[in-house]
Design an enzyme around this catalytic site. Sequence first.
Site, PDB file in Angstrom:
ATOM      1  N   HIS A 301       0.683  -1.387  -0.185  1.00 16.37           N
ATOM      2  CA  HIS A 301       0.130   0.044   0.190  1.00 16.37           C
ATOM      3  C   HIS A 301       0.912   1.307   0.177  1.00 16.37           C
ATOM      4  CE1 HIS A 301      -3.447  -2.649   2.048  1.00 16.37           C
ATOM      5  NE2 HIS A 301      -3.677  -2.257   0.846  1.00 16.37           N
ATOM      6  N   PHE A 474       3.886   0.309   4.437  1.00 13.22           N
ATOM      7  CA  PHE A 474       4.740  -0.692   5.331  1.00 13.22           C
ATOM      8  C   PHE A 474       3.760  -2.013   5.450  1.00 13.22           C
ATOM      9  CE2 PHE A 474       6.463   3.069   7.255  1.00 13.22           C
ATOM     10  CZ  PHE A 474       7.913   3.162   6.898  1.00 13.22           C
ATOM     11  N   HIS A 475       3.247  -2.437   4.309  1.00 10.96           N
ATOM     12  CA  HIS A 475       2.308  -3.502   3.909  1.00 10.96           C
ATOM     13  C   HIS A 475       2.631  -4.296   2.931  1.00 10.96           C
ATOM     14  CE1 HIS A 475      -1.133  -0.994   6.190  1.00 10.96           C
ATOM     15  NE2 HIS A 475      -0.076  -1.208   6.834  1.00 10.96           N
ATOM     16  N   PRO A 476       4.212  -4.697   2.724  1.00 11.62           N
ATOM     17  CA  PRO A 476       4.528  -5.871   1.693  1.00 11.62           C
ATOM     18  C   PRO A 476       3.904  -6.994   1.934  1.00 11.62           C
ATOM     19  CG  PRO A 476       6.448  -5.386   3.243  1.00 11.62           C
ATOM     20  CD  PRO A 476       5.284  -4.395   3.752  1.00 11.62           C
TER      21      PRO A 476
END
EC number: 1.1.99.1
Length: 565
Positions: A301, A474-476
């Site tokens: 995201h 920070f949503h890998p």
Amino acid sequence: MSKEFDYIIVGAGSAGNTLATRLTEDASVSVLLLEAGGPDYRFDFRTQMPAALAFPLQGRRYNWAYETDPEPFMDGRRMECGRGKGLGGSSLINGMCYIRGNAMDFDGWAELPGLEDWTYLDCLPYFRKAETRDIGPNDYHGGEGPVSVATPKAGNNPLFHAMVEAGVQAGYPRTEDLNGYQQEGFGPMDRSVTKKGRRSSTARGYLDQAKKRPNLTIVTHALSDRVLFDGKRAVGVTYLVGDSEERVEARARKEVIVSSGAIASPQLLQRSGVGPRALLESLDIPVVHDLPGVGENLQDHLELYLQYACTQPVSLYPSLLWWNQPAIGAEWLFNGTGIGASNQFEAGGFIRTRPEFKWPNIQYHFLPVAINYNGSNGVKEHGFQAHMGSMRSPARGRIQAKSKDPRQHPSILFNYMSTEQDWQEFRDGIRLTREIMAQPALDAFRGREISPGAHVQTDEELDKFIREHAETAFHPSCSCKMGTDDMAVVDGEGRVHGMQGLRVVDASIMPLIITGNLNATTIMIAEKISDKIRGRKPLPRSTAKYYVAGDAPVKGKALREVKQA
């Protein structure tokens, strides 16, 4: 220490701690849990105080501090890609927003071959199993789980309420629970914080109940080097301890479970010889199994902030001033209350920007102060901001190991903003956010627009701002996706295709990124697969109702309409 265990779990993060705790509920099962970082020191306010969430991202004790390759559609920026390091993984350094995703995300997963039991109603019992919500359980929330979830309370910052009202006045729905019947709309945001005002990481929630079990061995500062194989069967792991170059070997009688996250899990598989043949051969890594999807399908995201001056002295700006921080810290330390006991993300929302989106494609986090997520560039005045980000970008990236060296970070490329949909969503999002911020509910608080600034209006001006200022949420995820197609890495139980005794269980196995923050869903995935590993019957499907927008309009008429370029 015994060097042979039933299960070896690589990574003590959100998924790994959940698995370790559930698997060792069976006293006859032995588990080795390896973590490259250190303990989650309970006296360290940087990880334990919710309001201090920016601090772990500023150093390397708790943060892998990855960087992307130059992103070609973002002016060649090397972009931050922080991931948690230490017991708790990214649950030790995340923003503590407890958001599960939209029901339609999981129903979408279940439409894919081999993932039929991943519908929302199949997943909801595992969300409930993991959770203890402070106001009690219901059809959507649990009351006996390891993850403490706090709800916003009366008397919190008036800006939270004004921002929700502004969203409703702009024509969007109101929702009382972003994790309940209806995600779409604006409302209060839950957070993973304990009743004593501490971060509810999986180290606190899960490992605290499991770490004294004789059948669980935890080794910190243990950097996994590679998975060991006998033919196509995983039989163990080698790892490095601290700064030592000596490989330590541990053997797994049943399975090796890789739970190292969306960046490190594919990297570990590749270093171990499981991945795209051409990449492995270019690194002189012997090919154990040619699996082209390892490291592909990477998703994230992206978000940006719209910041405004606040005309009343109600923002959190004074808490940024050093002379006010000792009192805030003392109240939090001794009472578990006050500004320090909240992550300050207590309101948010989800909207659809266009009718072609069947469920929300934009998420908001509202923050009653104007500052970057990592604590940098704080505006030196009272202010507030909306974090606005797109949820399901068509952009796809990849992770590639650079060498056999476990200490070398991989090559990371997300291809942010590489599709026309990305640009359209962000332009729409900025303009719709401005309309929300212009509503009467914020009249008493709203000053000038600090960022992007009212002068930034045309598509070209907005695009320049996006390229220069958008950053990761920070949503890998999705880099070892579940499924049955040629690029799938694991099946619906996390088992690596073409291998035996090897699973991946973490955010990397999501086939498609969800609509919201990832931590709660990562824990749910581990809860669900732990029952599979243990041979237990799945929890009964929920019968809870959930909202489907159908032909409902994207929004109603705004109370105050705003003309924009």
